[in-house]
Design an enzyme around this catalytic site. Structure first.
Site, short mmCIF file in Angstrom:
data_model
loop_
_atom_site.label_atom_id
_atom_site.label_comp_id
_atom_site.label_asym_id
_atom_site.label_seq_id
_atom_site.Cartn_x
_atom_site.Cartn_y
_atom_site.Cartn_z
N ASP A 218 26.65 32.11 39.63
CA ASP A 218 26.35 32.56 41.00
C ASP A 218 25.77 33.97 40.96
OD1 ASP A 218 28.75 33.73 40.17
OD2 ASP A 218 29.65 33.69 42.16
N ASP B 193 26.82 38.00 36.28
CA ASP B 193 26.22 36.72 35.88
C ASP B 193 24.83 36.96 35.29
OD1 ASP B 193 27.94 34.46 37.68
OD2 ASP B 193 27.72 36.42 38.62
N ASN C 246 29.27 34.61 44.73
CA ASN C 246 28.98 36.02 45.02
C ASN C 246 27.99 36.15 46.17
OD1 ASN C 246 30.51 37.18 42.93
ND2 ASN C 246 28.88 36.81 41.45
N THR D 103 30.68 30.66 35.36
CA THR D 103 31.10 32.02 35.72
C THR D 103 31.05 32.25 37.24
OG1 THR D 103 28.87 32.95 35.48
CG2 THR D 103 30.25 32.92 33.50
N PHE E 273 38.57 36.30 41.87
CA PHE E 273 37.53 35.86 42.82
C PHE E 273 37.07 34.41 42.63
CE2 PHE E 273 33.09 35.19 43.99
CZ PHE E 273 33.08 35.55 45.32
N ASN E 274 36.71 34.02 41.41
CA ASN E 274 36.13 32.68 41.23
C ASN E 274 37.15 31.58 41.57
OD1 ASN E 274 33.66 33.69 40.45
ND2 ASN E 274 34.18 33.66 38.27
N HIS F 20 32.40 40.95 33.52
CA HIS F 20 33.25 39.76 33.38
C HIS F 20 32.51 38.58 32.73
CE1 HIS F 20 36.11 41.48 36.34
NE2 HIS F 20 35.06 41.78 37.07
N ASP F 21 31.40 38.20 33.35
CA ASP F 21 30.78 36.91 33.02
C ASP F 21 30.15 36.90 31.63
OD1 ASP F 21 31.62 36.14 35.48
OD2 ASP F 21 29.67 36.37 36.45
C1 BDR Z 1 34.11 37.25 38.96
O1 BDR Z 1 33.83 37.33 40.36
C2 BDR Z 1 32.49 37.59 40.57
O2 BDR Z 1 32.33 38.56 41.55
C3 BDR Z 1 31.89 37.99 39.25
O3 BDR Z 1 30.55 37.56 39.15
C4 BDR Z 1 32.77 37.31 38.25
O4 BDR Z 1 32.32 36.01 37.98
C5 BDR Z 1 35.08 38.34 38.59
O5 BDR Z 1 36.27 38.20 39.32
CA CA Z 2 30.10 35.26 38.63
#
Ligand code: BDR
Ligand code: CA
Length: 310
Positions: free
Chosen positions: A10, A15, A39, A124, A165-166, A239-240
Site C-alpha cells: 500500500d 513500502d 496507508n 506489507t 497498523f496493518n 518497516h516494510d
Molecule cells: C506499517 O503501517 C504502515 O503505515 C507502514 O507502511 C507499515 O506497513 C507499520 O505499522
Molecule cells: Ca505498508
C-alpha cells in the site's frame, strides 16, 4: 536461482523503499505487484506503485489493484505518516495503468499456475488481498513457498498500545491469514523498530548516486519529518523493507517458531497479534516470529540494490 515473489503493498513511503529493494536485489524476481487500500486509498496506492516502477525502469512488472476496503471495518488511512498523495521525488506523470483483474484472484491464479513451492508472497499492507486469495482458492496454502508479512508485534503496537497498523486496519483478514494452513513469517514492530535509518545511514544510501538513491533519500526525509510528528522516535523505522529483505536473505534476521493468533474481540486488545512463547505452547512450525535484525547489513543490502537501479 532468484526467489520469485508477488509483492502486496500500500505504498506508502516505507513500502516504496521496500519496492526499490524488490526491484533492485538480484536474489528476487518480482513477478507482480498487487495493491491494497491501507496507508492511502486504493487508487493512490496503485498510482504510486505504477509511478515508482516506471521511475525504476521496471514499468513492465504488472500491477494489479485489489481490495479498496477491509473485510469488515471501514478503511482509515494514514496521511499524517505517508502524505495524502504522490511519493516524494517520484514523477507522477507515468501513463501506466494497472492490469485487469482483482489482486486476490491474480495471487490465487499465479500460485496455482506455478510449480509448487516456487512463489513467496510478501505483504506489507493490510492483509485483505491475501485473505481473499486463500478463501478463493484454499489450495494455494499448500503451493506457496512462504508468506512473509510486515505486521503485528508482541510487545507494542502503534495504532493502540498493542495493535499495529496493518493488522489494525483489517484484523479479520489478518486472523484468516494466520489461521490458514500455510507458513507465515511475521515481521512485527519488535523487529521493524530496530530497522531505523539515521542521518548517517541515509547519507550512505544516497551516496549510491543513482536516481533511485536520490529518490529514496527524499522519501526518507519526508518520512522522518512525518514520523517525528507522530511518534517519539528520532529516526524512522523502514518497516516494510524488512519483509522484502527477509525474502531476499533471511540470514539478516533472528527468529523463533511460535504460534500467532489475532485478537478480534477484546475491547482493549482488538487486532493484537498474540504470540505464544511458552515452552509448553502447541508446536506450530507454520508460524515464524522475527525478533531481531542486523541493521547495518540490512541497509548495506538496500544500498547495493539502489546502486543497481537507474
Ligand atoms: C506499517 O503501517 C504502515 O503505515 C507502514 O507502511 C507499515 O506497513 C507499520 O505499522
Ligand atoms: Ca505498508
Amino acid at each position: 536461482m532468484a526467489q520469485t515473489i508477488i509483492y502486496d503493498c500500500d505504498p506508502g513511503r516505507d513500502d516504496a523503499i521496500a519496492l526499490m529493494l524488490a526491484v533492485g536485489d538480484p536474489r528476487l524476481d518480482l513477478a507482480a505487484v498487487t495493491t491494497v487500500g491501507g496507508n492511502l486509498p486504493l487508487a493512490g496506492a496503485t498510482a504510486n506503485a505504477l509511478d515508482l516502477l516506471a521511475a525504476l525502469g521496471a514499468g513492465d512488472i504488472p500491477v494489479y489493484a485489489g481490495a479498496g476496503k477491509p473485510l469488515v471495518a471501514d478503511l482509515v488511512t494514514a496521511p499524517a505518516v505517508h502524505g495524502c498523495g504522490g511519493l516524494d521525488g517520484v514523477d507522477h506523470n507515468s501513463a501506466l495503468a494497472p492490469c485487469p483483474g482483482h489482486a486476490a484472484a491474480v495471487i490465487a491464479r499465479r500460485i496455482m499456475e506455478s510449480d509448487p513451492g516456487t512463489i513467496t508472497l510478501v505483504a506489507t499492507g493490510p492483509l485483505t488481498n491475501l485473505a481473499l486469495a486463500v478463501e478463493l482458492e484454499p489450495a494455494i496454502a499448500h503451493r506457496v513457498n512462504n508468506v512473509v508479512i510486515m505486521g503485528g508485534g508482541y510487545h507494542t503496537g502503534n495504532c493502540t498500545p498493542v495493535a499495529e497498523f496493518n493488522i489494525h486496519t483489517d484484523p479479520e483478514a489478518a486472523a484468516m491469514v494466520f489461521r490458514a494452513d500455510w507458513p507465515v513469517v511475521m515481521l512485527g514492530l519488535d523487529v521493524t523498530h530496530q530497522a531505523t535509518v539515521d542521518d548517517r545511514t541515509q547519507a550512505m544510501l544516497t551516496a549510491a548516486g543513482t536516481s533511485a538513491a536520490v529518490c529514496a533519500g527524499k522519501i526518507m526525509s519526508a518520512y522522518r519529518t512525518a514520523y517525528r510528528g507522530q511518534s517519539a522516535m528520532p529516526h524512522p523505522p523502514i518497516h516494510d523493507l524488512c519483509a522484502v529483505a527477509y525474502a531476499a536473505d533471511p540470514t539478516l534476521f533472528d527468529s523463533v517458531h511460535a504460534p500467532v493468533a489475532v485478537e478480534l474481540t477484546g475491547s482493549l486488545t482488538r487486532a493484537m497479534t498474540v504470540v505464544d512463547f511458552r515452552p509448553t505452547a502447541p508446536v506450530n512450525h507454520r508460524h515464524t516470529v522475527v525478533t531481531g535484525v542486523d541493521n547495518s547489513r540490512l541497509f548495506a543490502t538496500l544500498r547495493e540494490a539502489l546502486g543497481r537501479l537507474p
